[in-house]
Design a protein around this motif. Structure first.
Motif, PDB file in Angstrom:
ATOM      1  N   ASP A  10       0.835  -1.203   0.000  1.00 15.60           N
ATOM      2  CA  ASP A  10       0.000   0.000   0.000  1.00 15.60           C
ATOM      3  C   ASP A  10       0.872   1.256   0.000  1.00 15.60           C
ATOM      4  O   ASP A  10       0.596   2.217  -0.723  1.00 15.60           O
ATOM      5  CB  ASP A  10      -0.925   0.021   1.223  1.00 15.60           C
ATOM      6  CG  ASP A  10      -1.960  -1.090   1.211  1.00 15.60           C
ATOM      7  OD1 ASP A  10      -2.444  -1.439   0.121  1.00 15.60           O
ATOM      8  OD2 ASP A  10      -2.283  -1.593   2.304  1.00 15.60           O
ATOM      9  N   ILE A  13       2.336   1.774  -3.437  1.00 17.17           N
ATOM     10  CA  ILE A  13       1.305   2.239  -4.373  1.00 17.17           C
ATOM     11  C   ILE A  13       1.055   3.734  -4.153  1.00 17.17           C
ATOM     12  O   ILE A  13       1.048   4.519  -5.107  1.00 17.17           O
ATOM     13  CB  ILE A  13      -0.006   1.430  -4.210  1.00 17.17           C
ATOM     14  CG1 ILE A  13       0.193  -0.010  -4.704  1.00 17.17           C
ATOM     15  CG2 ILE A  13      -1.158   2.108  -4.952  1.00 17.17           C
ATOM     16  CD1 ILE A  13      -0.947  -0.958  -4.342  1.00 17.17           C
ATOM     17  N   PHE A  25      -2.392   1.726 -13.403  1.00 21.08           N
ATOM     18  CA  PHE A  25      -2.267   0.616 -12.455  1.00 21.08           C
ATOM     19  C   PHE A  25      -1.398  -0.507 -13.018  1.00 21.08           C
ATOM     20  O   PHE A  25      -0.703  -1.178 -12.270  1.00 21.08           O
ATOM     21  CB  PHE A  25      -3.650   0.074 -12.085  1.00 21.08           C
ATOM     22  CG  PHE A  25      -4.466   1.001 -11.206  1.00 21.08           C
ATOM     23  CD1 PHE A  25      -3.949   2.194 -10.701  1.00 21.08           C
ATOM     24  CD2 PHE A  25      -5.766   0.675 -10.879  1.00 21.08           C
ATOM     25  CE1 PHE A  25      -4.704   3.035  -9.892  1.00 21.08           C
ATOM     26  CE2 PHE A  25      -6.528   1.501 -10.065  1.00 21.08           C
ATOM     27  CZ  PHE A  25      -6.002   2.679  -9.581  1.00 21.08           C
ATOM     28  N   ILE A  28       2.184   0.399 -12.223  1.00 20.69           N
ATOM     29  CA  ILE A  28       2.445   0.178 -10.792  1.00 20.69           C
ATOM     30  C   ILE A  28       2.606  -1.311 -10.533  1.00 20.69           C
ATOM     31  O   ILE A  28       3.534  -1.748  -9.840  1.00 20.69           O
ATOM     32  CB  ILE A  28       1.303   0.769  -9.934  1.00 20.69           C
ATOM     33  CG1 ILE A  28       1.276   2.296 -10.061  1.00 20.69           C
ATOM     34  CG2 ILE A  28       1.450   0.345  -8.470  1.00 20.69           C
ATOM     35  CD1 ILE A  28       0.053   2.952  -9.434  1.00 20.69           C
ATOM     36  N   VAL A  39      -3.617  -4.028  -7.575  1.00 17.70           N
ATOM     37  CA  VAL A  39      -3.444  -2.578  -7.393  1.00 17.70           C
ATOM     38  C   VAL A  39      -4.819  -1.916  -7.342  1.00 17.70           C
ATOM     39  O   VAL A  39      -5.093  -1.099  -6.459  1.00 17.70           O
ATOM     40  CB  VAL A  39      -2.581  -1.963  -8.524  1.00 17.70           C
ATOM     41  CG1 VAL A  39      -2.530  -0.442  -8.397  1.00 17.70           C
ATOM     42  CG2 VAL A  39      -1.184  -2.558  -8.519  1.00 17.70           C
TER      43      VAL A  39
END
Length: 159
Positions: A10, A13, A25, A28, A39
């Motif tokens: 988390d 992200i 996303f 990521i 994600v």
């Protein structure tokens, strides 16, 4: 108010989204070696928990012709006029931030303008609001620190 538990994924992200809210996303996911679905689910969870409250763009105001920044401390005639004054300040688009404060000022706000003459006109508009007894203005010479990531990392380290 319960504190939401975030793990290292988390944190990473959020770190990438703070750097660029438009990061896909999938990008990521590739960097973190997880699926884009993971994600998406984690971001949705943080949105539902109220940790992520929308996203925003960062504009280069200098390139848009609004390089002048000033901070205006507002003294009210009576504190019960705060809401009324804030509603009037909201009608001036150049007032980009306003805080109800303790101490010297009742309200402290940030304005963006094209130049000193434009700022003067904005400050005069503020001065004309009923309930304001006077203002004090400070001109920003340079925005030297504007870094959300350092605070975010400190918060993560405290978790």
């Amino acid at each position: 108010m319960t504190k939401v538990k975030l793990d290292e994924i988390d944190h990473q992200i959020l770190d990438m989204l703070i750097e660029n809210t438009r990061t896909p996303f999938t990008d990521i996911a590739k960097k973190l070696l997880i699926s884009a679905g993971t994600v998406h689910v984690r971001v949705k969870k943080m949105e539902e928990a109220g940790i992520i409250r929308g996203s925003s763009l960062t504009l280069d105001y200098v390139k848009l012709g609004y390089a002048f920044i000033a901070y205006v401390g507002i003294f009210l005639e009576k504190t019960h006029q705060t809401k009324f004054v804030l509603e009037r300040l909201e009608q001036i688009p150049n007032v980009t931030v306003a805080h109800i404060t303790t101490g010297k000022f009742n309200i402290f706000c940030k304005i963006r303008a094209k130049d000193t003459n434009h700022a003067k006109n904005i400050i005069f508009k503020i001065d004309d609001i009923d309930g304001i007894s006077r203002t004090e203005t400070m001109i920003s010479l340079e925005e030297s620190i504007n870094d959300k990531k350092r605070l975010m990392h400190m918060i993560f380290n405290e978790m």
